[in-house]
Scaffold this motif. Structure first.
Motif, mmCIF file in Angstrom:
data_model
loop_
_atom_site.group_PDB
_atom_site.id
_atom_site.type_symbol
_atom_site.label_atom_id
_atom_site.label_comp_id
_atom_site.label_asym_id
_atom_site.label_seq_id
_atom_site.Cartn_x
_atom_site.Cartn_y
_atom_site.Cartn_z
ATOM 1 N N ALA A 24 0.830 -1.202 0.000
ATOM 2 C CA ALA A 24 0.000 0.000 0.000
ATOM 3 C C ALA A 24 0.866 1.254 0.000
ATOM 4 C CB ALA A 24 -0.930 0.005 1.210
ATOM 5 N N ASP A 25 2.057 1.177 0.608
ATOM 6 C CA ASP A 25 2.948 2.328 0.636
ATOM 7 C C ASP A 25 3.400 2.709 -0.767
ATOM 8 O OD1 ASP A 25 4.377 -0.090 0.518
ATOM 9 O OD2 ASP A 25 6.138 0.763 1.493
ATOM 10 N N LYS A 26 3.722 1.721 -1.597
ATOM 11 C CA LYS A 26 4.126 2.018 -2.974
ATOM 12 C C LYS A 26 2.975 2.638 -3.760
ATOM 13 C CE LYS A 26 7.880 -1.219 -3.652
ATOM 14 N NZ LYS A 26 8.419 -2.276 -4.479
ATOM 15 N N TYR A 27 1.772 2.146 -3.521
ATOM 16 C CA TYR A 27 0.591 2.709 -4.185
ATOM 17 C C TYR A 27 0.428 4.179 -3.815
ATOM 18 C CZ TYR A 27 -4.272 3.748 -5.187
ATOM 19 O OH TYR A 27 -5.417 4.343 -5.646
ATOM 20 N N TYR A 50 9.103 17.661 -18.277
ATOM 21 C CA TYR A 50 9.634 17.160 -17.010
ATOM 22 C C TYR A 50 10.047 15.707 -17.168
ATOM 23 C CZ TYR A 50 7.618 21.314 -14.895
ATOM 24 O OH TYR A 50 7.317 22.603 -14.576
ATOM 25 N N MET A 51 11.242 15.415 -16.727
ATOM 26 C CA MET A 51 11.740 14.040 -16.740
ATOM 27 C C MET A 51 12.056 13.656 -15.303
ATOM 28 S SD MET A 51 11.719 12.961 -19.820
ATOM 29 C CE MET A 51 12.711 11.493 -19.710
ATOM 30 N N PRO A 52 11.531 12.538 -14.844
ATOM 31 C CA PRO A 52 11.839 12.116 -13.476
ATOM 32 C C PRO A 52 13.326 11.848 -13.308
ATOM 33 C CG PRO A 52 10.161 10.709 -14.480
ATOM 34 C CD PRO A 52 10.667 11.636 -15.535
ATOM 35 N N TYR A 53 13.843 12.182 -12.157
ATOM 36 C CA TYR A 53 15.262 11.945 -11.876
ATOM 37 C C TYR A 53 15.561 10.452 -11.906
ATOM 38 C CZ TYR A 53 19.662 11.702 -9.352
ATOM 39 O OH TYR A 53 20.945 11.436 -8.987
ATOM 40 N N GLU A 54 14.708 9.687 -11.300
ATOM 41 C CA GLU A 54 14.894 8.242 -11.230
ATOM 42 C C GLU A 54 13.686 7.581 -11.888
ATOM 43 O OE1 GLU A 54 16.122 4.907 -11.230
ATOM 44 O OE2 GLU A 54 17.552 6.098 -10.123
ATOM 45 N N ALA A 55 13.680 7.545 -13.204
ATOM 46 C CA ALA A 55 12.535 7.036 -13.960
ATOM 47 C C ALA A 55 12.252 5.572 -13.671
ATOM 48 C CB ALA A 55 12.768 7.242 -15.452
ATOM 49 N N SER A 56 13.274 4.773 -13.452
ATOM 50 C CA SER A 56 13.040 3.347 -13.228
ATOM 51 C C SER A 56 12.271 3.108 -11.933
ATOM 52 C CB SER A 56 14.352 2.567 -13.221
ATOM 53 O OG SER A 56 15.186 3.000 -12.171
ATOM 54 N N ALA A 57 12.526 3.894 -10.904
ATOM 55 C CA ALA A 57 11.789 3.740 -9.645
ATOM 56 C C ALA A 57 10.333 4.143 -9.821
ATOM 57 C CB ALA A 57 12.444 4.572 -8.547
ATOM 58 N N VAL A 58 10.096 5.205 -10.585
ATOM 59 C CA VAL A 58 8.727 5.645 -10.833
ATOM 60 C C VAL A 58 7.978 4.590 -11.628
ATOM 61 C CG1 VAL A 58 7.319 7.365 -12.018
ATOM 62 C CG2 VAL A 58 9.309 8.077 -10.701
ATOM 63 N N LEU A 59 8.601 4.090 -12.677
ATOM 64 C CA LEU A 59 7.949 3.064 -13.489
ATOM 65 C C LEU A 59 7.705 1.803 -12.674
ATOM 66 C CD1 LEU A 59 9.842 3.517 -16.869
ATOM 67 C CD2 LEU A 59 7.532 4.270 -16.280
ATOM 68 N N SER A 60 8.604 1.486 -11.792
ATOM 69 C CA SER A 60 8.425 0.325 -10.922
ATOM 70 C C SER A 60 7.217 0.518 -10.011
ATOM 71 C CB SER A 60 9.683 0.103 -10.086
ATOM 72 O OG SER A 60 9.478 -0.925 -9.159
ATOM 73 N N SER A 61 7.056 1.714 -9.465
ATOM 74 C CA SER A 61 5.904 1.994 -8.604
ATOM 75 C C SER A 61 4.606 1.919 -9.384
ATOM 76 C CB SER A 61 6.033 3.375 -7.962
ATOM 77 O OG SER A 61 7.111 3.402 -7.072
ATOM 78 N N VAL A 62 4.591 2.487 -10.573
ATOM 79 C CA VAL A 62 3.386 2.445 -11.406
ATOM 80 C C VAL A 62 3.084 1.011 -11.811
ATOM 81 C CG1 VAL A 62 2.373 3.188 -13.602
ATOM 82 C CG2 VAL A 62 3.646 4.824 -12.189
#
Length: 75
Positions: A24-27, A50-62
């Protein structure tokens, strides 16, 4: 104060709803990120990309949200 109590109740309900699926925290983090990006990029004359600094972490969360909300296979 009313808004804070409403947000507290909403978070509590999300955690309860996702308790069997976990993360739930990642959500919550991913949803807050998406809300923030929406606010940052809103506006008719906005020409900034805008480009996320850490795109892989964002994509992982999504992707984690997608997995939590998709039906379980073979179970």
């Amino acid at each position: 104060m009313v808004e804070a109590e409403a947000e507290k109740e909403a978070i509590k309900r999300i955690i309860e709803a996702l308790s069997s699926k976990g993360q739930a925290d990642k959500y919550l983090i991913a949803m807050k990120y998406l809300e923030t990006m929406k606010e940052m990029t809103s506006g008719q004359d906005n020409k900034i990309v805008y480009m996320p600094y850490e795109a892989s972490a964002v994509l992982s969360s999504v992707d984690g949200i997608r997995e939590m909300l998709s039906p379980k296979k073979g179970g």
